[in-house]
Design an enzyme around this catalytic site. Structure first.
Site, PDB file in Angstrom:
ATOM      1  N   CYS A   2      39.150  43.216  41.711  1.00  0.00           N
ATOM      2  CA  CYS A   2      39.183  42.571  43.024  1.00  0.00           C
ATOM      3  C   CYS A   2      38.010  41.596  43.090  1.00  0.00           C
ATOM      4  O   CYS A   2      37.074  41.686  42.333  1.00  0.00           O
ATOM      5  CB  CYS A   2      39.038  43.614  44.126  1.00  0.00           C
ATOM      6  SG  CYS A   2      40.386  44.776  44.120  1.00  0.00           S
ATOM      7  N   ARG A  27      40.685  37.231  39.984  1.00  0.00           N
ATOM      8  CA  ARG A  27      40.399  38.655  39.742  1.00  0.00           C
ATOM      9  C   ARG A  27      41.472  39.547  40.367  1.00  0.00           C
ATOM     10  O   ARG A  27      41.445  40.748  40.204  1.00  0.00           O
ATOM     11  CB  ARG A  27      39.034  39.017  40.334  1.00  0.00           C
ATOM     12  CG  ARG A  27      37.889  38.254  39.694  1.00  0.00           C
ATOM     13  CD  ARG A  27      36.599  38.641  40.348  1.00  0.00           C
ATOM     14  NE  ARG A  27      36.308  40.038  40.071  1.00  0.00           N
ATOM     15  CZ  ARG A  27      35.647  40.451  38.989  1.00  0.00           C
ATOM     16  NH1 ARG A  27      35.269  39.555  38.099  1.00  0.00           N
ATOM     17  NH2 ARG A  27      35.408  41.706  38.779  1.00  0.00           N
ATOM     18  N   TRP A  83      43.547  43.393  44.169  1.00  0.00           N
ATOM     19  CA  TRP A  83      44.655  43.696  43.246  1.00  0.00           C
ATOM     20  C   TRP A  83      44.915  45.180  43.431  1.00  0.00           C
ATOM     21  O   TRP A  83      44.054  46.005  43.101  1.00  0.00           O
ATOM     22  CB  TRP A  83      44.245  43.385  41.808  1.00  0.00           C
ATOM     23  CG  TRP A  83      45.354  43.598  40.839  1.00  0.00           C
ATOM     24  CD1 TRP A  83      46.529  42.902  40.756  1.00  0.00           C
ATOM     25  CD2 TRP A  83      45.431  44.602  39.819  1.00  0.00           C
ATOM     26  NE1 TRP A  83      47.314  43.385  39.748  1.00  0.00           N
ATOM     27  CE2 TRP A  83      46.666  44.430  39.147  1.00  0.00           C
ATOM     28  CE3 TRP A  83      44.582  45.591  39.400  1.00  0.00           C
ATOM     29  CZ2 TRP A  83      47.059  45.226  38.092  1.00  0.00           C
ATOM     30  CZ3 TRP A  83      44.978  46.401  38.335  1.00  0.00           C
ATOM     31  CH2 TRP A  83      46.206  46.215  37.702  1.00  0.00           C
ATOM     32  N   ASN A 109      35.170  46.623  45.258  1.00  0.00           N
ATOM     33  CA  ASN A 109      35.850  46.339  44.004  1.00  0.00           C
ATOM     34  C   ASN A 109      35.766  47.604  43.167  1.00  0.00           C
ATOM     35  O   ASN A 109      34.673  48.079  42.874  1.00  0.00           O
ATOM     36  CB  ASN A 109      35.153  45.185  43.276  1.00  0.00           C
ATOM     37  CG  ASN A 109      35.785  44.963  41.909  1.00  0.00           C
ATOM     38  OD1 ASN A 109      36.947  45.322  41.695  1.00  0.00           O
ATOM     39  ND2 ASN A 109      35.032  44.408  40.983  1.00  0.00           N
ATOM     40  N   GLY A 110      36.921  48.175  42.802  1.00  0.00           N
ATOM     41  CA  GLY A 110      36.893  49.355  41.949  1.00  0.00           C
ATOM     42  C   GLY A 110      37.553  50.538  42.631  1.00  0.00           C
ATOM     43  O   GLY A 110      38.354  50.376  43.549  1.00  0.00           O
ATOM     44  N   GLU A 490      50.975  38.407  19.729  1.00  0.00           N
ATOM     45  CA  GLU A 490      50.262  37.678  20.802  1.00  0.00           C
ATOM     46  C   GLU A 490      51.162  36.609  21.402  1.00  0.00           C
ATOM     47  O   GLU A 490      51.218  36.442  22.624  1.00  0.00           O
ATOM     48  CB  GLU A 490      48.974  37.084  20.244  1.00  0.00           C
ATOM     49  CG  GLU A 490      48.187  36.238  21.217  1.00  0.00           C
ATOM     50  CD  GLU A 490      47.796  36.970  22.504  1.00  0.00           C
ATOM     51  OE1 GLU A 490      47.900  38.202  22.554  1.00  0.00           O
ATOM     52  OE2 GLU A 490      47.433  36.289  23.476  1.00  0.00           O
ATOM     53  N   LYS A 494      52.242  36.486  25.338  1.00  0.00           N
ATOM     54  CA  LYS A 494      52.035  35.297  26.183  1.00  0.00           C
ATOM     55  C   LYS A 494      53.321  34.940  26.914  1.00  0.00           C
ATOM     56  O   LYS A 494      53.334  34.688  28.113  1.00  0.00           O
ATOM     57  CB  LYS A 494      51.576  34.107  25.320  1.00  0.00           C
ATOM     58  CG  LYS A 494      50.121  34.182  24.946  1.00  0.00           C
ATOM     59  CD  LYS A 494      49.256  33.936  26.163  1.00  0.00           C
ATOM     60  CE  LYS A 494      47.913  34.624  26.154  1.00  0.00           C
ATOM     61  NZ  LYS A 494      47.863  36.035  26.073  1.00  0.00           N
ATOM     62  N   GLU A 497      54.046  37.513  29.595  1.00  0.00           N
ATOM     63  CA  GLU A 497      53.085  37.501  30.705  1.00  0.00           C
ATOM     64  C   GLU A 497      53.365  36.386  31.694  1.00  0.00           C
ATOM     65  O   GLU A 497      53.278  36.579  32.894  1.00  0.00           O
ATOM     66  CB  GLU A 497      51.657  37.285  30.150  1.00  0.00           C
ATOM     67  CG  GLU A 497      50.998  38.501  29.554  1.00  0.00           C
ATOM     68  CD  GLU A 497      49.600  38.168  29.030  1.00  0.00           C
ATOM     69  OE1 GLU A 497      49.450  37.160  28.321  1.00  0.00           O
ATOM     70  OE2 GLU A 497      48.681  38.924  29.335  1.00  0.00           O
ATOM     71  N   HIS A 513      65.542  46.876   9.843  1.00  0.00           N
ATOM     72  CA  HIS A 513      65.619  48.284  10.293  1.00  0.00           C
ATOM     73  C   HIS A 513      65.829  48.374  11.793  1.00  0.00           C
ATOM     74  O   HIS A 513      65.315  49.278  12.445  1.00  0.00           O
ATOM     75  CB  HIS A 513      64.330  49.017   9.894  1.00  0.00           C
ATOM     76  CG  HIS A 513      64.034  48.951   8.434  1.00  0.00           C
ATOM     77  ND1 HIS A 513      64.860  49.467   7.461  1.00  0.00           N
ATOM     78  CD2 HIS A 513      63.010  48.364   7.772  1.00  0.00           C
ATOM     79  CE1 HIS A 513      64.358  49.231   6.273  1.00  0.00           C
ATOM     80  NE2 HIS A 513      63.221  48.568   6.415  1.00  0.00           N
ATOM     81  N   LYS A 611      43.421  39.712  35.958  1.00  0.00           N
ATOM     82  CA  LYS A 611      42.617  39.277  34.817  1.00  0.00           C
ATOM     83  C   LYS A 611      41.918  40.461  34.170  1.00  0.00           C
ATOM     84  O   LYS A 611      41.740  40.505  32.984  1.00  0.00           O
ATOM     85  CB  LYS A 611      41.579  38.247  35.288  1.00  0.00           C
ATOM     86  CG  LYS A 611      40.773  37.633  34.164  1.00  0.00           C
ATOM     87  CD  LYS A 611      41.655  36.901  33.193  1.00  0.00           C
ATOM     88  CE  LYS A 611      40.913  36.355  32.013  1.00  0.00           C
ATOM     89  NZ  LYS A 611      41.840  35.931  30.933  1.00  0.00           N
TER      90      LYS A 611
END
Ligand code: BG6
Length: 616
Positions: A2, A27, A83, A109-110, A490, A494, A497, A513, A611
């Site tokens: 946050c 954030r 968030w 925050n947290g 990666e 991307k 996301e 397979h 983030k």
């Protein structure tokens, strides 16, 4: 995850809070709110959604005269972007939270891990809660102590009752012009000037106002008034805290002419690598990492890498380089798995936590577990003073600069560069690579920033063609071998996301397979086919894909013609095959970016993502 901001000074606080929150929005952004010390006490405005919704609410309430935007401007206040972790995304759950008598407002925050026991205790005393969040208990606890102890002491006492990972800022209608901040394991930084003081979860929130900062350490509190800041330990002992000057230019937090932070950061990758390797590749045949103890590295028998998300993929590449160049066995695990599988780890092991934010809770927990069991713990992170740097015995910083876009790009290439540096340092100390081979690798590594710039200057015609042909597809398969596999992983992440398209990434040799069953006419299959000792195997996999009518998009090294094996080739400059990931990942970042833009999505703030995830 946050964003917190606090201000006390001479100027109108609303604009400063809203502008500060805007700089922190990356954030987390499910909801936002501000609380200001107006003439009639504390006034709060909150809204679900990102900051635009909050600004509209402030304007609307200001127009009704309910908020001090029209009265003599308030000069102290706190703000928050959220968030969600505990409690749904609703206005009631948005911060600031307050006590029933509206005397104490707090932004956090947290996570408060012991909030249920505190909430039960408070409810048994008749307290009424207005939210589902864990953090509302903080406002109640402080308010209960306010009359007897005053705001600072009430905050300190409350802080000592909480367990978890959190930073918060609180203000009270009883003591206008005073903010109290507290920090435990999540970032909180103080911005100083002669006549006004700032508190925030990140420097960008106040960088345009001051470059003079003071870090708040764990288990510390700070009391801000317009003319200064007073630090103390959670026990109440005063602390003298030195100031630092920040040399970021304000543009670092702006988009610098690009349409999004992500595109800006993709184009900053040459600098990110150059900065990260700069003073560490001064010798032609070796790498210097003074942050790390040579004897420790020389004696390393086993390395374990723990990380999350994109950082995990950087670790996978690091594993190939360390094993190939330094012949040290490397174990890998995603941090959320490692921390709960009772791993065999202890003295003699080196555990490396790769985390760009330095705050991912799973990675921090995995690092702590390893440290408790006697291993030497190293952190690879991008943020000075982050929790990972406190939990590690030593830290090697990536120097990618502030990364705002939620999808990691420049911090990824910087992490990969650090892993190469570490592998080369280890190889030199262990004598596992000749000076000639080291010189060849250091030389090529130092060329990478130039190669990245050259590639980005070539333009993106082939990438745009692929994006235009496939942006409406509902599935992409990524294939690669050796270090090409983490690049594929990666690239697939991307795309997931930022475009929300389903993807899968597989070792190319594994395709027969299972994944080959997913191939249909025109299914886009991205193959990392850069030069390597296994390129011929990758080419045969491409042929297997094409005979089933799928559409192969190959990442190929300049000078190797794969046009007969692929519908499209995305060309990257040639370099040592182990270093290829630093180049091969870039067309995949740009492909994901173009597709997301064609789908009209918010690239910098993808849905459901943040983030930094400082929760389980
Ligand atoms: C996720 C981010 O939440 O956390 C990813 O969206 C990132 O971009 C991952 O790779 C790990 O974050 P960190 O800070 O530990 O590298």
């Amino acid at each position: 995850m946050c964003g917190i901001v606090g201000y006390v000074g001479q100027r109108s606080v609303q604009e400063i809070l809203l502008a500060g929150l805007e700089k922190l929005e990356y954030r987390g952004y499910d909801s936002a709110g501000i609380s200001i010390q107006g003439e009639s006490g504390l006034e709060v405005v909150r809204a679900v959604g990102n900051l635009a919704a909050l600004k509209a609410a402030v304007a609307e309430q200001g127009a009704e005269g309910a908020v001090a935007v029209l009265a003599p401007p308030a000069t102290a206040g706190i703000g928050h972007t959220r968030w969600a972790t505990h409690g749904r995304v609703t206005e009631e759950n948005a911060h600031p939270h307050y006590d029933p008598d509206n005397r104490v407002h707090v932004v956090v925050n947290g996570i408060v891990e012991n909030y249920m026991e505190l909430k039960n205790e408070l409810q048994a005393q008749g307290a009424h809660f207005t939210s589902e969040t864990d953090v509302e208990v903080i406002a109640h606890l402080i308010a209960n102590d306010l009359d007897e102890h005053g705001l600072v002491e009430a905050t300190r006492r409350t802080y000592n009752r909480l367990r978890g990972h959190y930073s918060f800022v609180v203000q009270s209608s009883e003591e206008p012009g005073v903010l109290v901040g507290a920090r435990k394991e999540t970032p909180m930084i103080v911005g100083r000037s002669e006549t006004e003081q700032f508190l925030a979860s990140g420097i960008p929130a106040f960088l345009e106002h001051t470059r003079t900062v003071q870090a708040l350490e764990d288990d510390e509190l700070v009391v801000l008034t317009a003319d200064g800041a007073r630090f103390m330990t959670a026990d109440g002992a005063p602390i003298e805290r030195e100031t630092q000057e920040i040399d970021w230019d304000v543009d670092a937090a702006e988009k610098g002419g690009f349409e999004t932070f992500m595109l800006k950061e993709i184009h900053e990758q040459a600098d990110a690598v150059a900065e990260t390797i700069a003073d560490r590749t001064v010798r032609p045949d070796g790498v210097d990492l003074p942050e790390l103890d040579d004897e420790l590295l020389r004696g390393t028998k086993r390395i374990i890498i723990v990380a999350c998300g994109t950082s995990y993929h950087a670790g996978l590449i690091g594993r190939y380089a360390i094993e190939e160049w330094a012949r040290v066995p490397v174990e890998m695990d995603v941090a959320s798995e490692y921390r709960y599988r009772n791993p065999v780890v202890g003295p003699g092991d080196v555990v490396i936590g790769i985390t760009q934010s330095g705050e991912s809770l799973d990675t921090l927990a995995a690092m702590r577990l390893a440290r408790e069991r006697g291993a030497t713990v190293l952190a690879v992170t991008n943020i000075m003073g982050s929790q990972a740097t406190r939990d590690a015995h030593a830290t090697v910083y990536t120097r990618a600069g502030l990364e705002i876009s939620v999808a990691a790009t420049k911090t990824f290439v910087a992490q990969v560069a650090v892993m190469y540096l570490l592998a080369l340092r280890l190889a030199e100390l262990k004598g596992s690579l000749s000076a000639e081979r080291r010189t060849e690798l250091v030389t090529k590594l130092k060329r990478i920033p130039h190669d990245i710039d050259a590639m980005l200057e070539h333009g993106t015609a082939a990438i745009d063609r692929v994006a235009e042909r496939h942006f409406d597809k509902d599935f992409f398969l990524y294939l690669g071998r050796h270090v090409g596999l983490p690049v594929g992983l990666e690239g697939a992440l991307k795309l997931k996301e930022i475009s929300y398209i389903a993807t899968d990434a597989y070792a190319a040799g594994e395709m027969k397979h299972g994944p080959i069953a997913l191939l249909d006419q025109d299914t886009p299959v991205v193959v990392v086919a850069t030069d390597s000792p296994v390129l011929d195997k990758v080419i045969s996999n491409m042929q297997e894909v094409r005979v089933r009518g799928a559409h192969v998009i190959a990442v190929a090294s300049e000078g190797t013609d794969l046009t007969e094996h692929a519908e499209e080739t995305l060309v990257v400059p040639p370099t040592d095959w182990m270093l290829q990931p630093l180049l091969a990942v870039i067309p995949l970042q740009l492909l994901a970016y173009r597709i997301a833009r064609l789908r009209g999505l918010n690239v910098d703030q993808p849905r459901n993502l943040a983030k930094t995830v400082t929760v389980e």
